[in-house]
Scaffold this motif. Structure first.
Motif, mmCIF file in Angstrom:
data_model
loop_
_atom_site.group_PDB
_atom_site.id
_atom_site.type_symbol
_atom_site.label_atom_id
_atom_site.label_comp_id
_atom_site.label_asym_id
_atom_site.label_seq_id
_atom_site.Cartn_x
_atom_site.Cartn_y
_atom_site.Cartn_z
ATOM 1 N N ARG A 1 -52.211 -21.785 14.192
ATOM 2 C CA ARG A 1 -50.892 -21.217 13.923
ATOM 3 C C ARG A 1 -50.217 -22.167 12.947
ATOM 4 N NH1 ARG A 1 -49.265 -20.460 18.852
ATOM 5 N NH2 ARG A 1 -49.539 -18.173 18.935
ATOM 6 N N ASN B 1 -52.647 -14.893 22.912
ATOM 7 C CA ASN B 1 -51.269 -14.444 23.140
ATOM 8 C C ASN B 1 -51.242 -13.741 24.486
ATOM 9 O OD1 ASN B 1 -52.843 -12.319 22.282
ATOM 10 N ND2 ASN B 1 -51.241 -11.318 21.117
ATOM 11 N N ALA C 1 -45.954 -12.222 23.775
ATOM 12 C CA ALA C 1 -46.176 -11.399 22.590
ATOM 13 C C ALA C 1 -44.969 -10.522 22.284
ATOM 14 C CB ALA C 1 -47.419 -10.540 22.791
ATOM 15 N N GLN D 1 -43.730 -10.128 19.038
ATOM 16 C CA GLN D 1 -43.917 -9.481 17.752
ATOM 17 C C GLN D 1 -45.313 -9.807 17.241
ATOM 18 O OE1 GLN D 1 -40.868 -11.095 15.229
ATOM 19 N NE2 GLN D 1 -41.843 -13.076 15.030
ATOM 20 N N ASP D 2 -45.805 -8.941 16.350
ATOM 21 C CA ASP D 2 -47.120 -9.185 15.768
ATOM 22 C C ASP D 2 -47.117 -10.517 15.030
ATOM 23 O OD1 ASP D 2 -47.903 -6.762 16.719
ATOM 24 O OD2 ASP D 2 -47.883 -5.728 14.794
ATOM 25 N N GLU D 3 -48.237 -11.209 15.113
ATOM 26 C CA GLU D 3 -48.344 -12.519 14.475
ATOM 27 C C GLU D 3 -49.731 -12.657 13.862
ATOM 28 O OE1 GLU D 3 -48.129 -17.285 15.688
ATOM 29 O OE2 GLU D 3 -48.294 -15.732 17.231
ATOM 30 N N ILE E 1 -52.577 -15.198 12.629
ATOM 31 C CA ILE E 1 -53.011 -16.590 12.725
ATOM 32 C C ILE E 1 -54.329 -16.751 11.977
ATOM 33 C CG2 ILE E 1 -51.875 -16.886 14.963
ATOM 34 C CD1 ILE E 1 -54.728 -16.877 16.193
ATOM 35 N N ALA F 1 -48.355 -7.547 19.369
ATOM 36 C CA ALA F 1 -47.267 -7.715 20.325
ATOM 37 C C ALA F 1 -47.437 -6.758 21.494
ATOM 38 C CB ALA F 1 -45.923 -7.463 19.641
ATOM 39 N N ARG G 1 -45.319 -2.689 12.216
ATOM 40 C CA ARG G 1 -45.439 -3.601 11.074
ATOM 41 C C ARG G 1 -45.740 -2.818 9.799
ATOM 42 N NH1 ARG G 1 -50.219 -5.950 9.168
ATOM 43 N NH2 ARG G 1 -49.942 -7.815 7.882
#
Length: 812
Positions: free
Chosen positions: A68, A94, A99, A101-103, A105, A135, A766
């Protein structure tokens, strides 16, 4: 823990890590494991739902780490497998609680040399990819507001009317990136959708204060907002000298019932954090210069071909009004309430169209401006411009009336609500009924697309509109056919084997959901009941239709001619699928099942049962997960003599969702086969893998276009015949089929798979902020970063995401 046999668990982990995960679960319990394939998935942004393990394996030893930013969140060295190879099981990256929000990595993998091989035989490798940590689906929101720093050239806003007219404007005010961009693209046929006429392409604007002129551009723009109420909002903080700022709003609203667009400029109060803005009661001068054209939205204006002389001569102006009448039976009228018009013609030559340039369709066009409006702008004196495209027989543009205040969401919308509110933007008139615009900005109404969309429209409880569309397309039925592509009143193109069968799926949904839904079977469809129309389709499919569709009596499966399915790319034929495509069989079985239940006739139940048996016998892969995509054959060839196409495509999901296969193990294998196709808010149309059944593609001149043994193509760009067509259904990600994976997941595993299904569906949030704000696109590149392509707003993408997300939500 006393009853746990640690040695036995260790042996199982060594032998089969997937079985180790499954050992605590029953076969029909969802297993929260995502598999990542080195040297394959680097080109795919793999989605990992919350609380899922990540399983990685390779035939060489490796070390893997997840990052991250600059922080390593997990690092593991691979363990040896009993039968050879190495694996890692990463713990959930996650959790459901984290979770929000979308992330995205980073994933880094170091492949090492094998000790028993000479050094240099297989060099060490460093692989890099990204993961999308999805998420919690219940928390996904769609933000229709973009701060200026987030605006990209790809961001647009869409408004549409019940006539089929549209506004497609860039989030960056005054910019154009495509020939389809327009502040007003009108549908001039009052009864049916036809190609739009673009006459108002953009408006450029300036603020003049203390003799200093500042153009309104992204340089001084602070935000862009979209609204499902058919309005778009641009806000500006304009420097005015002496360290002061002038705040200006521009709000565009497209009339839902006429080819009219209004743009209101106003001076809002400054935000609290700006303590040195110009008093909004102090007037400044607003200058607005419209850029106009006269063309189909599929064409481009070139001044030297005649418009350079014709356009200036077609202008008639008064103090606050001008009319542009190029002499082809339609005109543009422009009127201001508190601004004067000044005739001052000018041309903008070679305005770049980078989207068309990338698609090999020409790289620029010319825009004509007849002059400009100017007036004093203050808080007390907002200025509104009205533009209308009409036939010359229509009455003149009436005097402007105060526009209703546009409303914009104060906060991001829940994903389900956003999808629901996007659906009416595709609804338009066809004669006295309704139809669906397949996608903006270039499609009209298609039979297949409309009937697929019906399922989401019904799920949205839009029963009156659904009933009207069912009646409209039942009226089109002729000898078992329904139109594929419709252009105005021309519905002669009936090259589709799936559109008539999607009618059955829509009718089943309507009966199940609408109040007294079964009454629709008696709907008058040109002197026949709807049920009679459905039986006509079934009987003609069985007997054989002039366009080549027919049943193989031995197997009760349906033969489909080349390019008759939704994967219909042709000239050159890039996904012919001639023979027995799997989704056609699933739709046929669904149709027979519905007719059997409605009529009680054994003929339908017998054909349904034989077709189901044939699918089990002929489509189930013996040496891999999932189903064959198609039994390739020429007309007249029996299904049992056809060649099985082993290409992994998502069409097999319909065998699960439409009930063609009831065997739980096979349905689970279909999900396993399709999971490697999954992208954020889309699914690859073909797996990136070698095939035993080659798919050679050739250009019109006979030159080869692909590797027949690995036909996957990851980018949808370039000239149509040589690049985009070969990629369109051979790797390009499609949005509308992706929800079927989530539907199949829940049908197979029940409620315990619902959180994962919601997380995958939630990736739409998203996507709905990456391109046309608030809408889902048609397609995206199969390869990361999965650039959005095709129509910026596609109807069946929105309706299918809504339908399945609502189904999963109601389940939980």
């Amino acid at each position: 823990m006393a009853d746990v046999n640690v040695d036995q668990l260790a042996e199982l982990l060594w032998d089969d890590p997937r079985a180790f995960v499954r050992q605590a679960l029953s076969d029909n319990h969802y297993q929260a494991v995502i598999e990542w394939h080195p040297e394959h998935d680097e080109r795919r942004l793999v989605t990992v739902p919350p609380a899922h393990l990540l399983y990685v394996h390779h035939d060489r030893p490796f070390r893997i780490s997840a990052w991250r930013g600059n922080s390593c969140i997990q690092r593991k060295s691979a363990l040896a497998l009993k039968r050879g190879g190495f694996f890692v099981l990463l713990q959930p990256l996650n959790t459901t609680r984290e979770a929000r929000q979308d992330e995205i990595i980073d994933l880094k993998l170091e492949l090492f040399c094998l000790r028993d091989r000479p050094k240099g035989t297989v060099p060490c490798q460093n692989l890099h990819a990204q993961l999308l940590l999805a998420a919690n689906g219940d928390r996904q929101r769609v933000d229709l507001r973009l701060p200026a720093e987030a605006i990209t050239p790809e961001h647009t806003g869409l408004c549409s009317s019940e006539l089929g007219a549209y506004t497609l404007a860039r989030a960056a005010w005054g910019s154009i990136a495509s020939q389809y961009d327009a502040l007003l693209a009108a549908n001039l046929d009052p009864k049916v959708p036809v190609d739009r006429v673009i006459m108002l392409s953009r408006c450029r604007a300036w603020i003049i204060c203390r003799d200093f002129s500042q153009e309104l551009t992204l340089n001084c723009q602070t935000l862009f907002r979209a609204s499902y109420d058919n309005s778009l909002h641009w806000q500006f903080a304009v420097p005015s000298g002496m360290g002061q700022t002038i705040w200006v709003d521009a709000v565009l609203t497209l009339n839902r019932h006429d080819n009219v667009v209004s743009i209101r400029f106003s001076r809002p109060p400054a935000p609290d954090e700006d303590d040195n803005s110009l008093d909004p009661t102090q007037a400044v001068t607003l200058v607005v210069r419209p850029d106009i054209e006269d063309r189909s939205n599929h064409h481009r204006t070139k001044a030297y071909t005649g418009p350079e002389q014709r356009f200036p001569a077609a202008i008639k102006a008064t103090q606050r009004h001008f009319t542009f009448d190029p002499g082809y039976g339609h005109r543009l009228q422009a009127l201001a309430d508190l601004a004067n018009f000044h005739t001052e013609p000018e041309w903008s030559y070679s305005v770049p169209y980078p989207i068309e340039k990338e698609r090999g369709l020409g790289n620029s066009g010319d825009l004509f401006s007849p002059g400009y409006f100017s007036g004093e702008l203050s808080m007390a004196t907002p200025i509104t411009l009205h533009f209308r495209i009409s036939t010359t027989e229509s009455p003149a543009l009436p005097p402007p009336t105060p526009a209703a205040t546009a409303t914009f969401p104060e906060r991001p919308l829940p994903l389900l609500e956003a999808l629901r509110r996007s659906i009416p933007h595709f609804m338009t008139r066809r004669d006295d009924g309704h139809t669906v615009i397949a996608g903006y900005p270039w499609f009209l109404d298609w039979g297949r697309d409309t009937l697929i969309c019906l399922r989401g429209i019904i799920a949205a409880d839009m029963f009156q509109e659904s009933r009207s569309i069912i009646q409209q397309f039942a009226l089109f039925e002729q000898e078992g056919t329904i139109p594929n592509m419709i252009r105005g009143n021309d519905h002669s193109n009936r090259d589709t084997s799936d559109a008539p069968l999607w009618l059955f799926a829509a009718v089943r949904d309507y009966i199940d959901r609408a109040p007294e839904g079964r009454d629709i079977l008696n709907l008058d469809c040109g002197g026949r009941s709807l049920l009679a129309v459905m039986e006509s389709i079934a009987q003609n499919y069985w007997r054989g239709i002039a366009n080549g569709i027919h049943a193989d009596r031995q197997s009760a499966l349906i033969f489909s001619p080349s390019h008759f399915t939704w994967m219909d790319t042709n000239y050159p034929a890039c996904t012919p699928r001639m023979g027995y495509p799997i989704e056609i069989q699933a739709l046929w079985i669904n149709a027979m099942d519905l007719l059997a239940s409605l009529t009680g006739k054994s003929t339908y139940s017998q054909r349904r049962d034989l077709a189901r048996e044939s699918v089990m016998t002929l489509f189930v892969k013996k040496d891999a997960a999932g189903l064959y995509d198609c039994l390739n054959a020429s007309s007249g060839t029996r299904a049992c003599d056809a060649q099985a196409d082993d290409a992994c495509r998502p069409n097999q999901l319909f065998a699960t969702t439409l009930g063609a296969i009831s065997d739980g193990a096979i349905n689970r294998s279909i999900i396993d086969a399709c999971q490697p196709l999954m992208l954020p808010a889309a699914i690859r149309s073909l797996d990136d893998a070698f095939v035993r059944c080659p798919l050679p593609l050739y250009a019109p001149d006979g030159s080869p276009l692909n590797d027949p043994k690995r036909p996957y193509q990851g980018h949808y760009r370039g000239p149509e015949d040589s690049h985009r067509k070969p990629a369109y259904h051979n790797g390009t990600g499609g949005a509308w089929v992706m929800p079927s994976f989530c539907e199949a997941l829940v049908l197979c595993y029940g409620k315990n798979a619902a959180p994962a299904a919601k997380a995958w569906l939630g990736t739409a949030a998203r996507t709905m902020t990456r391109g046309c704000v608030g809408f889902l696109p048609e397609i995206c590149d199969g390869d990361a970063p999965h650039t959005l392509r095709g129509c910026v707003a596609q109807a069946w993408s929105s309706t299918e995401f809504f339908r399945v997300l609502k189904m999963v939500t109601e389940l939980t």
